[in-house]
Design a protein around this motif. Structure first.
Motif, short mmCIF file in Angstrom:
data_model
loop_
_atom_site.label_atom_id
_atom_site.label_comp_id
_atom_site.label_asym_id
_atom_site.label_seq_id
_atom_site.Cartn_x
_atom_site.Cartn_y
_atom_site.Cartn_z
N PRO A 124 44.42 37.52 37.32
CA PRO A 124 45.22 36.75 38.27
C PRO A 124 44.52 36.63 39.62
CG PRO A 124 46.05 38.99 38.15
CD PRO A 124 44.96 38.89 37.13
N PRO A 125 44.93 35.68 40.44
CA PRO A 125 44.36 35.53 41.78
C PRO A 125 44.65 36.74 42.67
CG PRO A 125 45.48 33.52 41.10
CD PRO A 125 45.86 34.57 40.11
N VAL A 126 43.88 36.85 43.73
CA VAL A 126 44.09 37.90 44.73
C VAL A 126 45.37 37.59 45.52
CG1 VAL A 126 43.16 38.92 46.84
CG2 VAL A 126 41.64 38.41 44.93
N GLY A 127 46.18 38.63 45.71
CA GLY A 127 47.39 38.49 46.52
C GLY A 127 48.66 38.39 45.72
N ILE A 128 48.57 38.16 44.42
CA ILE A 128 49.77 38.02 43.60
C ILE A 128 50.36 39.39 43.25
CG2 ILE A 128 50.59 37.37 41.30
CD1 ILE A 128 49.02 34.87 41.45
N MET A 129 49.50 40.32 42.84
CA MET A 129 49.95 41.62 42.39
C MET A 129 49.64 42.69 43.43
SD MET A 129 48.65 41.31 38.43
CE MET A 129 49.45 42.84 37.92
N GLU A 130 50.49 43.71 43.49
CA GLU A 130 50.27 44.79 44.46
C GLU A 130 48.96 45.51 44.19
OE1 GLU A 130 52.49 48.82 46.17
OE2 GLU A 130 53.50 47.52 44.74
N LYS A 131 48.65 45.73 42.91
CA LYS A 131 47.39 46.35 42.53
C LYS A 131 46.42 45.27 42.11
CE LYS A 131 45.33 49.84 39.49
NZ LYS A 131 45.59 50.83 38.41
N LEU A 132 45.26 45.22 42.75
CA LEU A 132 44.27 44.20 42.44
C LEU A 132 43.85 44.26 40.97
CD1 LEU A 132 42.16 42.03 43.46
CD2 LEU A 132 40.56 43.95 43.61
N CYS A 133 43.75 43.08 40.35
CA CYS A 133 43.24 42.98 38.99
C CYS A 133 42.02 42.06 39.02
CB CYS A 133 44.31 42.43 38.06
SG CYS A 133 43.80 42.36 36.33
N SER A 134 40.85 42.64 38.90
CA SER A 134 39.61 41.85 38.91
C SER A 134 38.73 42.32 37.77
CB SER A 134 38.87 42.01 40.24
OG SER A 134 38.45 43.34 40.42
N GLU A 135 37.71 41.54 37.46
CA GLU A 135 36.77 41.92 36.41
C GLU A 135 35.35 41.68 36.88
OE1 GLU A 135 35.74 41.06 31.68
OE2 GLU A 135 37.54 40.19 32.59
N ARG A 136 34.49 42.65 36.61
CA ARG A 136 33.07 42.55 36.96
C ARG A 136 32.27 42.30 35.69
NH1 ARG A 136 29.35 46.69 40.48
NH2 ARG A 136 27.35 46.20 39.52
N ILE A 137 31.42 41.28 35.74
CA ILE A 137 30.56 40.93 34.61
C ILE A 137 29.11 41.07 35.07
CG2 ILE A 137 29.97 39.16 32.92
CD1 ILE A 137 32.71 37.85 33.65
N ASP A 138 28.42 42.07 34.55
CA ASP A 138 27.03 42.31 34.94
C ASP A 138 26.09 41.35 34.21
OD1 ASP A 138 27.64 44.42 36.70
OD2 ASP A 138 27.69 45.85 35.03
#
Length: 207
Positions: A124-138
């Motif tokens: 999800p985009p930044v700011g929607i959820m209290e806990k950030l959900c991001s993914e790193r792809i090396d």
């Protein structure tokens, strides 16, 4: 690195609600696209400050995920609904080690000798959820690889876009500037100005 961005606002708008930037810090090259929800001025109220925040923080801190957590907290403390997708590319200009860090962002692509590598994340985009959900792809970059990043006005995660794959494959010999122009020209035909559109391309130069 040879970096080229290109933007077109949504049809009827004068402001593109996306933010695109690039900068170097501590031997690393960064480029980022932030896509505020909606379009035009309303979207820019989220994407432009997010871009400034990321540049300022990443210039002095290489912990991309940590910076995104701070950005998430910053955005959630703004008034009203305020959120943005974030797509960050970071490349170590000596080792070639790189990563895409995505929060709600569209797929990105790396072109290498006519081959296409697709980098995608279902977050999800930044700011929607209290806990950030991001993914790193090396990703291990090689000299003269071209990385292409787009906002969802050009392509999103649910749209595989045969035309874009074909263009990236057959126009792989173009400069970043030429590639952006060709992608934008085709996207304007495909989507008829339905959303803000941003594309950036960078040719990786290693020390």
């Amino acid at each position: 690195c040879a970096f080229s961005p290109l933007q077109t606002p949504k049809d009827g708008e004068t402001i593109n609600g996306d933010s695109v930037l690039s900068f170097s810090a501590d031997g690393k090259f960064y480029t980022c696209i932030c896509d505020g929800m909606g379009s035009g001025q309303a979207a820019a109220l989220a994407s432009k400050p997010a871009g400034v925040f990321l540049k300022n923080m990443l210039t002095c801190c290489s912990d991309t995920e940590g910076v995104l957590k701070m950005l998430n907290h910053f955005i959630r403390n703004q008034r009203g609904e305020c959120f943005t997708t974030v797509d960050i590319l970071c490349v170590d200009l000596i080792s070639g080690k790189g990563s895409f860090v995505k929060s709600g962002a569209s797929p990105s692509y790396v072109i290498r000798d006519g081959r296409i590598f697709r980098m995608a994340s279902n977050t999800p985009p930044v700011g929607i959820m209290e806990k950030l959900c991001s993914e790193r792809i090396d990703f291990a970059f090689k000299k003269d690889d071209i990385a292409v990043m787009v906002s969802d006005g050009i392509a999103d995660d649910s749209d595989e876009l045969v035309w874009l794959y074909n263009l990236l494959t057959y126009e792989s010999g173009c400069t970043p500037e030429q590639l952006c122009e060709k992608i934008m020209e085709r996207a304007c035909t495909e989507h008829l100005g339905e959303d803000d559109m941003t594309v950036s391309a960078v040719c990786i130069s290693l020390a």
